[in-house]
Design a protein around this motif. Sequence first.
Motif, PDB file in Angstrom:
ATOM      1  N   ALA A  10       0.893  -1.345   0.059  1.00  0.00           N
ATOM      2  CA  ALA A  10      -0.069  -0.090  -0.002  1.00  0.00           C
ATOM      3  C   ALA A  10       0.696   1.089  -0.051  1.00  0.00           C
ATOM      4  N   LEU A  11       1.986   1.282   0.710  1.00  0.00           N
ATOM      5  CA  LEU A  11       2.935   2.288   0.723  1.00  0.00           C
ATOM      6  C   LEU A  11       3.556   2.662  -0.554  1.00  0.00           C
ATOM      7  N   GLY A  12       3.925   1.523  -1.196  1.00  0.00           N
ATOM      8  CA  GLY A  12       4.555   1.593  -2.519  1.00  0.00           C
ATOM      9  C   GLY A  12       3.601   2.200  -3.466  1.00  0.00           C
ATOM     10  N   ALA A  13       2.234   1.804  -3.562  1.00  0.00           N
ATOM     11  CA  ALA A  13       1.273   2.002  -4.449  1.00  0.00           C
ATOM     12  C   ALA A  13       1.093   3.731  -4.310  1.00  0.00           C
ATOM     13  N   PHE A  14       1.136   4.099  -2.946  1.00  0.00           N
ATOM     14  CA  PHE A  14       0.642   5.586  -2.865  1.00  0.00           C
ATOM     15  C   PHE A  14       1.815   6.358  -3.214  1.00  0.00           C
TER      16      PHE A  14
END
Length: 555
Positions: A299-303
């Motif tokens: 999720a952090l990477g996509a954000f």
Amino acid sequence: MAETRYAAHGSRRRLSSGTRLLGGLAYAIATACLLPMVAVALAALTGGTETLSHLLETVLPGYAATTLLLVALVAAGTFAVGVGAAWLVTMTRFPGVRLLEIALVLPLAFPAYVLAYAYTFVLDHPGVVQTTLRQVTGWGPRDYWFPEIRSTEGAAVMLILVLYPYVYLLARAAFLQQSASAFLAARALGTGPWAAFWRVSLPMARPAIAGGVLLAVMETIADFGTVAYFGVQTFATGIYTSWFSMADRAAAAQLALCLLGFALLLAVAERTQRGKARYYQSGRRHAGLPAGELTGWRALGAFTLCAVPVVLGFVLPVVILVQMGLESEQDLLSRRYVGFIRNSLTLAGTAAVVTVTAAICVGFFQRLRPGRRSDGAAYLARLGYAVPGGVIAVGLIVPFAAFDNALDAWMRAQFGLSTGLLITGSIWLLIAAYMVRFLAAALGAYEGGQSMVHANMDAAARSLGQGPLGTLRRIHLPILTPSLLTALLIVFVDVMKELPATLIMRPFNFDTLAVQAYRLASDERLEGAAVPSLVILAMGLLPVILICRQVGRGK
């Protein structure tokens, strides 16, 4: 009974008269859009082979190589950023995705040359980044390597940051319209999510993605402000240099013809791929693509991947420009700046009204009399979007300057009077250039709204004795008001940002905000250039806000 036949005959006569009027206007508009291209071709072919030979031996190979490299970099960059962001916000769910799917459109409000001014102020040798680096490390100017912002690669990054929303919007719409059937079938056959994306979803969205990339490419070859400020030698800068610095009209026309040929080739490619590429859904679209929930580092990477283009393309430049503007000595409320704003609003407002009126004439005539002639007029009217502003400027100045000079010579010989330049250098010729350049955008917005007007409404209006103009005024225009306002706003903002045509064709001592920003930046007065740039950005936010609202309703 005789009165009934007379009324019917009168109705047909009014219909024929109105149609002829609209047809005449539509053909005149199409001719005006074709005129710059024909004039450029004639001026280039009659300019002599000496100039062309000199260009081939000196600058032409460099212009071609640099332009192609810039196009390749922007195409690859906008594809990667636009498609990647569209896939993430469509196919995954993570904290902040709803905000990012709208915020990803915001960089579209920036002209690329304004972004170039902001990043040069920060990243150039005297900028805060390199200055801080030298202070912290104690290095001298020759002790370290730092990426050169004023380069072809730097120009490509600026263009990618402001043009990827074209690809993002079209790719996102294509992904949203896809049925889940093919994707789920691929997954059921043992294909992973990434492989299913490459083998199924991406090929199905290829026509929309290719259209977005080609739009970005055409904007790249039309760009002048960014490449000129960075000192990148492309066809666009070559036209301006030949016209003003070298006063060589033949060279400018021949360079414009080269750029025109490349632009029309891209336009044909876009139309061909759009016409041939078809992907049909089997059955009704009963379910959209499944979105997976991301947690943790995914999720952090996509954000992060979705936030980086927004931060680099909108948030950071706004912060830099505001800081630059506060440090400058430019007074936005001074008499001089009020004149710049007034000139910009006059040009943009007049051009928007003229362009949308032309779009109504062409679009409504095509509806009234569908066929080869009306379709041909509409096609010619759309060609301007593929023609850079510098080419249009050269194509209009050459014939009208010849006309003005011939008229002046005749008046001198016959009456001993000098008429001067009646058309060349006037505001109306510049507005004509804007109309040619942006008529396609107005036509697109108008036709999108016109598709909502059912043909039965036209038949009902005719049965009540209304001619074409009455039907247009009483039926179409009230229904199309939102689409027409959108078209007006899009053209208004595009004219506010347009630089090459304005630089070449503006009347003497008639400067706009875009010209003032370019002039100050050329003199390395970047803080001062931030003030008109912020005004242009504020105007550019208006249509982007409308697009963001549509994106928010997309699901």
